[in-house]
Design a protein around this motif. Structure first.
Motif, PDB file in Angstrom:
ATOM      1  N   ALA A 157       4.584  15.118   4.890  1.00  0.00           N
ATOM      2  CA  ALA A 157       5.251  14.490   3.749  1.00  0.00           C
ATOM      3  C   ALA A 157       5.721  13.084   4.088  1.00  0.00           C
ATOM      4  O   ALA A 157       5.591  12.156   3.285  1.00  0.00           O
ATOM      5  N   LEU A 158       6.260  12.907   5.306  1.00  0.00           N
ATOM      6  CA  LEU A 158       6.708  11.578   5.724  1.00  0.00           C
ATOM      7  C   LEU A 158       5.543  10.613   5.852  1.00  0.00           C
ATOM      8  O   LEU A 158       5.630   9.448   5.425  1.00  0.00           O
ATOM      9  N   SER A 159       4.411  11.083   6.396  1.00  0.00           N
ATOM     10  CA  SER A 159       3.236  10.233   6.525  1.00  0.00           C
ATOM     11  C   SER A 159       2.702   9.829   5.150  1.00  0.00           C
ATOM     12  O   SER A 159       2.333   8.666   4.930  1.00  0.00           O
ATOM     13  N   LYS A 160       2.667  10.782   4.217  1.00  0.00           N
ATOM     14  CA  LYS A 160       2.206  10.480   2.857  1.00  0.00           C
ATOM     15  C   LYS A 160       3.144   9.506   2.166  1.00  0.00           C
ATOM     16  O   LYS A 160       2.703   8.589   1.455  1.00  0.00           O
ATOM     17  N   PHE A 161       4.453   9.687   2.381  1.00  0.00           N
ATOM     18  CA  PHE A 161       5.438   8.789   1.781  1.00  0.00           C
ATOM     19  C   PHE A 161       5.243   7.355   2.281  1.00  0.00           C
ATOM     20  O   PHE A 161       5.319   6.395   1.505  1.00  0.00           O
ATOM     21  N   MET A 162       4.982   7.201   3.579  1.00  0.00           N
ATOM     22  CA  MET A 162       4.772   5.867   4.144  1.00  0.00           C
ATOM     23  C   MET A 162       3.498   5.235   3.595  1.00  0.00           C
ATOM     24  O   MET A 162       3.464   4.029   3.310  1.00  0.00           O
ATOM     25  N   ASP A 163       2.444   6.049   3.417  1.00  0.00           N
ATOM     26  CA  ASP A 163       1.204   5.516   2.845  1.00  0.00           C
ATOM     27  C   ASP A 163       1.430   5.033   1.415  1.00  0.00           C
ATOM     28  O   ASP A 163       0.912   3.986   1.005  1.00  0.00           O
ATOM     29  N   ILE A 164       2.200   5.812   0.635  1.00  0.00           N
ATOM     30  CA  ILE A 164       2.479   5.414  -0.750  1.00  0.00           C
ATOM     31  C   ILE A 164       3.342   4.158  -0.776  1.00  0.00           C
ATOM     32  O   ILE A 164       3.113   3.242  -1.572  1.00  0.00           O
ATOM     33  N   ALA A 165       4.355   4.099   0.114  1.00  0.00           N
ATOM     34  CA  ALA A 165       5.265   2.949   0.139  1.00  0.00           C
ATOM     35  C   ALA A 165       4.552   1.663   0.537  1.00  0.00           C
ATOM     36  O   ALA A 165       4.970   0.572   0.134  1.00  0.00           O
ATOM     37  N   ARG A 166       3.465   1.768   1.292  1.00  0.00           N
ATOM     38  CA  ARG A 166       2.710   0.572   1.687  1.00  0.00           C
ATOM     39  C   ARG A 166       1.873   0.019   0.545  1.00  0.00           C
ATOM     40  O   ARG A 166       1.338  -1.081   0.649  1.00  0.00           O
TER      41      ARG A 166
ATOM     42  N   LYS B 184      -0.930   1.439  -0.825  1.00  0.00           N
ATOM     43  CA  LYS B 184      -2.370   1.663  -0.730  1.00  0.00           C
ATOM     44  C   LYS B 184      -2.948   2.160  -2.048  1.00  0.00           C
ATOM     45  O   LYS B 184      -4.083   1.857  -2.378  1.00  0.00           O
ATOM     46  N   GLU B 185      -2.157   2.943  -2.787  1.00  0.00           N
ATOM     47  CA  GLU B 185      -2.565   3.437  -4.105  1.00  0.00           C
ATOM     48  C   GLU B 185      -1.506   2.994  -5.115  1.00  0.00           C
ATOM     49  O   GLU B 185      -0.491   3.677  -5.273  1.00  0.00           O
ATOM     50  N   PRO B 186      -1.702   1.854  -5.797  1.00  0.00           N
ATOM     51  CA  PRO B 186      -0.660   1.321  -6.689  1.00  0.00           C
ATOM     52  C   PRO B 186      -0.251   2.290  -7.791  1.00  0.00           C
ATOM     53  O   PRO B 186       0.941   2.393  -8.111  1.00  0.00           O
ATOM     54  N   ALA B 187      -1.216   3.006  -8.386  1.00  0.00           N
ATOM     55  CA  ALA B 187      -0.873   3.942  -9.451  1.00  0.00           C
ATOM     56  C   ALA B 187       0.050   5.031  -8.928  1.00  0.00           C
ATOM     57  O   ALA B 187       1.058   5.378  -9.563  1.00  0.00           O
ATOM     58  N   LEU B 188      -0.274   5.574  -7.768  1.00  0.00           N
ATOM     59  CA  LEU B 188       0.563   6.611  -7.175  1.00  0.00           C
ATOM     60  C   LEU B 188       1.920   6.051  -6.769  1.00  0.00           C
ATOM     61  O   LEU B 188       2.939   6.751  -6.825  1.00  0.00           O
ATOM     62  N   PHE B 189       1.957   4.776  -6.378  1.00  0.00           N
ATOM     63  CA  PHE B 189       3.215   4.130  -5.993  1.00  0.00           C
ATOM     64  C   PHE B 189       4.194   4.108  -7.167  1.00  0.00           C
ATOM     65  O   PHE B 189       5.350   4.519  -7.049  1.00  0.00           O
TER      66      PHE B 189
ATOM     67  N   ARG C 222      -6.092   9.284 -16.524  1.00  0.00           N
ATOM     68  CA  ARG C 222      -5.451   8.484 -17.568  1.00  0.00           C
ATOM     69  C   ARG C 222      -4.404   7.540 -16.986  1.00  0.00           C
ATOM     70  O   ARG C 222      -4.265   6.395 -17.435  1.00  0.00           O
ATOM     71  N   ALA C 223      -3.659   8.028 -15.978  1.00  0.00           N
ATOM     72  CA  ALA C 223      -2.661   7.163 -15.340  1.00  0.00           C
ATOM     73  C   ALA C 223      -3.329   5.986 -14.648  1.00  0.00           C
ATOM     74  O   ALA C 223      -2.825   4.851 -14.693  1.00  0.00           O
ATOM     75  N   LYS C 224      -4.461   6.216 -14.003  1.00  0.00           N
ATOM     76  CA  LYS C 224      -5.186   5.131 -13.347  1.00  0.00           C
ATOM     77  C   LYS C 224      -5.715   4.136 -14.367  1.00  0.00           C
ATOM     78  O   LYS C 224      -5.703   2.919 -14.127  1.00  0.00           O
TER      79      LYS C 224
END
Length: 221
Positions: free
Chosen positions: A124-133, A135-140, A194-196
């Motif tokens: 979960a921490l690794s995924k959170f860091m990837d999102i915070a960087r 890498k996937e703006p929609a998911l961010f 749809r979100a993308k």
């Protein structure tokens, strides 16, 4: 020339992906073993006993407003009285003494639970860091929106209520997802697509039109 966006029917022809892009079955994601058995209700007795126990504790603390020390003392007194009466009756009628369990759960169960919790926390921490960087703006942006909604909901719950709500989610959501996996993946895939689309429109119509300063070229020696 007007921009043409692909319809949902066209998107359905693309290969369907699992929720959160996972590749492994839900049981493997939960760590397998006894922890997965409890969360997926494959060991119904343990899952039901755990659910009933947590619900009773929640009722005692939140509804009856029991204090933790008082509750522990009352439970200990009741347990000692039951054991005393049980052994006294056995001695009086010359019955064999009842065999009392020396442990509730074996050591391997705690080790497995701790290992699973440690692994899931790191993922979960690794995924959170990837999102915070970013890498996937929609998911961010979706994560920020979800955390904001969670913070608003948190104002209406006490800490104990929130813990109990998390426990209920752990005991129900994996089980329901495992039972209706195909349907959930289908509708979740539509929502993600749809979100993308919405983010692409927002990016092209808003973000790309924001004026930016000139990029400074690095001096080369």
């Amino acid at each position: 020339m007007p921009i043409i966006y692909s319809s949902d029917s066209e998107n359905e022809t693309t290969p369907r992906t699992k929720l959160f892009g996972r590749q492994r079955p839900i049981r493997s994601v939960l760590g397998g073993g006894q922890v997965a058995d409890v969360l997926l209700w494959e060991n119904k007795k343990v899952s039901a006993a755990l659910s009933v126990g947590m619900t009773v504790l929640w009722l005692l603390f939140e509804v009856a407003e029991y204090n933790l020390v008082t509750l522990f003392s009352h439970i200990s007194i009741a347990a000692m009285l039951i054991v005393f009466i049980w052994f006294t009756i056995a001695d009086f009628f010359n019955w064999n003494h009842p065999e009392l369990p020396t442990s509730i759960l074996d050591k391997s169960t705690f080790q497995e639970f701790a290992s699973t919790l440690h692994g899931r926390s790191n993922q979960a921490l690794s995924k959170f860091m990837d999102i915070a960087r970013g890498k996937e703006p929609a998911l961010f942006f979706m994560t920020i929106f979800f955390l904001y909604i969670l913070s608003v909901i948190g104002n209406y719950f006490t800490f104990l209520n929130f813990l109990y709500l998390c426990f209920v989610c752990l005991q129900t959501l994996p089980f329901l997802y495992n039972k209706f996996e195909d349907e959930v993946d289908k509708y979740a895939g539509k929502l993600i697509r749809r979100a993308k689309k919405m983010f692409k429109r927002f990016d092209s119509n808003v973000l790309n039109k924001i004026p930016r300063g000139p990029v400074k070229e690095k001096k080369t020696r």
